[in-house]
Design an enzyme around this catalytic site. Structure first.
Site, short mmCIF file in Angstrom:
data_model
loop_
_atom_site.label_atom_id
_atom_site.label_comp_id
_atom_site.label_asym_id
_atom_site.label_seq_id
_atom_site.Cartn_x
_atom_site.Cartn_y
_atom_site.Cartn_z
N GLU A 474 0.83 -18.91 10.10
CA GLU A 474 1.50 -17.61 10.01
C GLU A 474 1.57 -16.98 11.40
O GLU A 474 0.58 -16.95 12.14
CB GLU A 474 0.74 -16.68 9.07
CG GLU A 474 1.41 -15.33 8.90
CD GLU A 474 0.72 -14.43 7.89
OE1 GLU A 474 1.22 -13.32 7.64
OE2 GLU A 474 -0.33 -14.85 7.35
N ASN A 532 6.34 -12.46 8.38
CA ASN A 532 6.40 -11.38 7.40
C ASN A 532 7.68 -10.57 7.57
O ASN A 532 8.07 -10.23 8.70
CB ASN A 532 5.19 -10.45 7.57
CG ASN A 532 3.91 -11.14 7.14
OD1 ASN A 532 3.54 -11.12 5.99
ND2 ASN A 532 3.23 -11.77 8.10
N GLU A 564 7.97 -14.37 4.48
CA GLU A 564 7.08 -13.77 3.50
C GLU A 564 7.53 -12.35 3.18
O GLU A 564 7.74 -11.54 4.08
CB GLU A 564 5.64 -13.75 4.02
CG GLU A 564 5.06 -15.14 4.28
CD GLU A 564 3.62 -15.08 4.70
OE1 GLU A 564 3.05 -13.96 4.71
OE2 GLU A 564 3.03 -16.13 5.00
N ASP A 594 4.25 -12.28 -0.71
CA ASP A 594 2.98 -11.95 -0.08
C ASP A 594 2.26 -10.86 -0.87
O ASP A 594 2.86 -10.09 -1.61
CB ASP A 594 3.25 -11.47 1.35
CG ASP A 594 2.00 -11.49 2.21
OD1 ASP A 594 0.99 -12.04 1.74
OD2 ASP A 594 2.04 -10.96 3.33
N GLU A 649 -5.26 -15.75 0.87
CA GLU A 649 -5.53 -15.11 2.15
C GLU A 649 -6.97 -14.59 2.18
O GLU A 649 -7.56 -14.34 1.14
CB GLU A 649 -4.58 -13.94 2.38
CG GLU A 649 -3.11 -14.31 2.46
CD GLU A 649 -2.26 -13.08 2.72
OE1 GLU A 649 -1.82 -12.92 3.87
OE2 GLU A 649 -2.04 -12.29 1.79
#
Length: 718
Positions: A474, A532, A564, A594, A649
């Site tokens: 990420e 993201n 995401e 997410d 996560e």
């Protein structure tokens, strides 16, 4: 009897029209004065025009055509006297002729009396005319006649300048003047005549008005008294409406008007101070209530109550359902302390609870009572169970402010602080204001930060839980400020999202990641990188085009980029979110939801989205108690049923890793594997872990890594 009443009405109507006729006569008198004045000016302008055209005929033949550098004509003085004599006969002051020579206006002819000639006070042949008026210059320039009023060394005049053209192409101007004093005297005479006529008419009308007043003054005064009382707000005032004539009817109409105004003012006050949907007081009513409490030196608490996920309720169930939720919240808040509180709705999904008169003001106990009232018991709406969740911002008075506006602003600061910290409530403190000011300052420096290369991309590995191998990473943004050092994303990302600055930051990150994935693929080590996507970008119809442009710019592959989207972001605008995700999916990108489990989405909606991954929110992973373990297992089962990979996560301990493996989770991300690393350190980590690793047997997170990690780009992270 009826005839006499009719005659009385007719007489009154006649008197009214007589009074109107007096006003019309006065207006007519003014109109006559205006006509006389206009006539004086029209006659004067006609005289000036005739004189200007006569001058050319009075001058000797070819006089205006003679060369300019010749000696003055022998008869110039005689000609000057003749022109003066003509101007006197025509009722003018002067006539003259000018020519423009090398940027100066010079006399070709002038008129002057014998005394002016003796005193050398006239325009001699080819003498320069000092300070010519603008209208004279304009006549030379455009070749059109111009009227003007001006003052020079010879007096104050109304003049006409008429241009002509010589055979050699030079322009001359013939002018004629009349004293402004002459015009003023004529105007004064016209004014005096008009005033005399007006005075005579006024004397006649005065006698008529006196007679009219005798018949009408008494009822009119009574009506006037009523209207004055109505104007002062006394809507109980009433006029006597006996009789059948128009005055009586007017009195009746005035009474009806007063009653209607009273009713409408009462309704307007309700609208001004009340929320139409809930019947609660609005912001203005809260301001007055706070001001009254402070003026009486009362102690109390002001709580702002924000209904969370309210937009999702409107989107999924409709605005009518949202209105019902607001009404339920109104009822529950109003029943908390019926004798010691007032509930207000400030708009949207924000309520204000003003509490006074309680023996103690313990914020913790007060907020628990609010939570118990709103969150303690769900209710069913449209065959769906609604669980209300709220966030509170709390201030005390007079500790946190001695003015209504200040208290409300501080309560908003506390509410914002609670939402930023993902806390259920927050009580105001002065540091929160400083924090918001610092965030605003950082926001102003954000654009410069991108341009000055202060932003950096960090990469956090994501590994297969079964095999322990790196499967993707990420990308997270970090800001290294030249003076503040490393700035946490929570200090600038939320403000960037609210103001739209997040777009430039997202575009920068897309380009950085696209460039890096191209480099990895060229080296034979391709890797999918997650980015993201903020709500602001998700709602932008052009976002897929922006992503495609970044890939083309660096010759990157779509499959190397995973986007995401938070579950809450999906529900901000479900239709636009679906359209954006469909376009990105068709372009070949992987898609992930997410922070799953913290939003308010429906299973039916999620099942139709073209996504590839579900990311379980770290709040469920960090505390895998019985309740959270059930949520995680349900999420993993749901993801697999939909054919999706499930990513956990916030994995920081070996126990968490092993528990996730038992539950069937696919991918892990967190401090147990690695923190977010700058590019060089990430490449080094990648080369140091080329094969399978048994992360479940690893010790817990390294002691130098704080539990919970640091907030990541866009949505927080590690």
């Amino acid at each position: 009897m009826k005839h006499s009443k009719k005659w009385g009405v007719q007489a009154k109507i006649l008197l009214v029209f007589t009074a109107i006729n007096i006003l019309a006569t006065a207006a007519y008198t003014l109109f006559v004065y205006q006509i006389k004045t206009d006539s004086i000016y029209e006659a004067t302008d006609a005289r000036l025009t005739a004189a200007a055209h006569a001058v050319t005929r009075m001058l000797p033949a070819d006089y205006l055509e003679q060369p300019l550098n010749t000696a003055p004509p022998a008869n110039y003085l005689q000609q000057t006297r003749s022109l003066y004599a003509y101007s006197q006969e025509a009722g003018l002051r002067y006539v003259y002729a000018f020519v423009e020579d090398h940027g100066q206006v010079r006399y070709l002819a002038d008129s002057a009396s014998a005394d002016e000639i003796r005193r050398d006070k006239y325009g001699q042949y080819m003498q320069a005319y000092r300070e010519p008026p603008p209208a004279l210059w304009q006549a030379f320039r455009d070749g059109q006649p111009h009227f003007a009023e001006y003052q020079d060394q010879f007096g104050q005049f109304r003049s006409l300048f008429v241009p002509g053209e010589r055979r050699d192409g030079l322009r001359y101007v013939i002018g004629a003047d009349i004293d402004v004093a002459y015009l003023q005297n004529r105007s004064h005479e016209a004014l005096l005549t008009s005033l005399l006529i007006g005075g005579a008419i006024f004397a006649i009308s005065l006698a008529l008005s006196w007679w009219v007043a005798r018949a009408l003054t008494q009822p009119v005064r009574a009506l006037l008294s009523v209207t004055e009382r109505l104007a002062d707000g006394d809507y109980s005032a009433r006029a006597h409406s006996h009789g059948q004539d128009e005055v009586a009817q007017l009195a009746g109409g005035l009474n009806a008007m007063g009653q209607a105004i009273a009713q409408r003012e009462e309704a307007m006050l309700q609208l001004i101070y009340r929320d139409e949907l809930t019947g609660l007081g609005n912001r203005l009513a809260l301001d007055e209530a706070l001001t009254a409490a402070l003026s009486q030196h009362q102690m109390g608490v002001l709580m702002l109550v924000h209904l969370d996920r309210f937009r999702a309720i409107n989107d999924l169930l409709g605005f009518a359902a949202g209105d019902l939720v607001l009404q339920v919240a109104t009822t529950r808040l109003s029943e908390l302390w019926p004798d010691d509180s007032r509930v207000h709705r400030l708009g949207g999904n924000v309520f204000a609870l003003l509490v006074t008169g309680l023996p103690a003001y313990d914020s913790d106990s007060l907020h628990r009572q609010v939570f118990r009232a709103l969150e303690g018991e769900p209710f069913t709406l449209a065959d769906q169970q609604i669980d209300l969740t709220v966030t509170l911002g709390i201030v005390r008075f007079p500790q946190h402010g001695n003015q209504a506006g200040l208290l409300l602003r501080n309560a908003e600061v506390a509410l914002y602080a609670a939402k930023q910290a993902h806390k259920p409530w927050s009580e105001y403190n002065a540091e929160q204001v400083g924090s918001r000011r610092e965030q605003l300052s950082l926001l102003g420096e954000l654009r410069r930060a991108v341009e000055q290369h202060e932003m950096h991309v960090f990469y956090q590995p994501q590994v297969s839980i079964n095999q322990g191998q790196l499967v993707q990473a990420e990308a997270l943004v970090r800001w290294r400020h030249p003076e503040r050092g490393w700035v946490p994303p929570s200090a600038f990302i939320p403000f960037a999202e609210q103001t739209g600055r997040i777009r430039s930051l997202t575009d920068w990150l897309l380009n950085e990641v696209a460039q890096q994935t191209t480099a990895w693929r060229a080296s034979g080590q391709p890797l999918t990188i997650s980015i993201n996507v903020a709500v602001h970008d998700l709602e932008d119809p052009d976002f897929p085009k922006r992503v495609a442009a970044a890939l083309r710019r660096h010759d990157a592959q779509p499959q190397d980029l995973c986007l995401e989207i938070t579950e809450g972001g999906l529900m901000a605008d479900p239709e636009q979110a679906r359209a954006t995700l469909t376009a990105l999916h068709e372009a070949g990108h992987r898609l992930a939801i997410d922070d799953f489990g913290t939003g308010y989405s429906s299973l039916a909606y999620l099942s139709h989205l073209p996504v590839d991954e579900l990311k379980i929110d770290r709040s469920f992973i960090m505390d895998l108690n019985l309740h959270n373990r059930s949520i995680v297992l349900s999420t993993i089962s749901l993801g697999h049923a939909l054919g999706l990979k499930v990513v956990a996560e916030g994995v920081e301990t070996g126990n968490q890793y092993r528990e996730l493996a038992l539950l069937g989770c696919d991918i892990a991300q967190g401090y147990l594997i690695a923190k977010a690393l700058p590019l060089e350190e990430f490449n080094a980590w990648r080369h140091a872990h080329p094969h399978e690793c048994d992360w479940g047997s690893c010790p817990d997170a390294a002691p130098d890594l704080p539990p919970g990690g640091v907030t990541r780009m866009l949505e927080g992270g590690q």
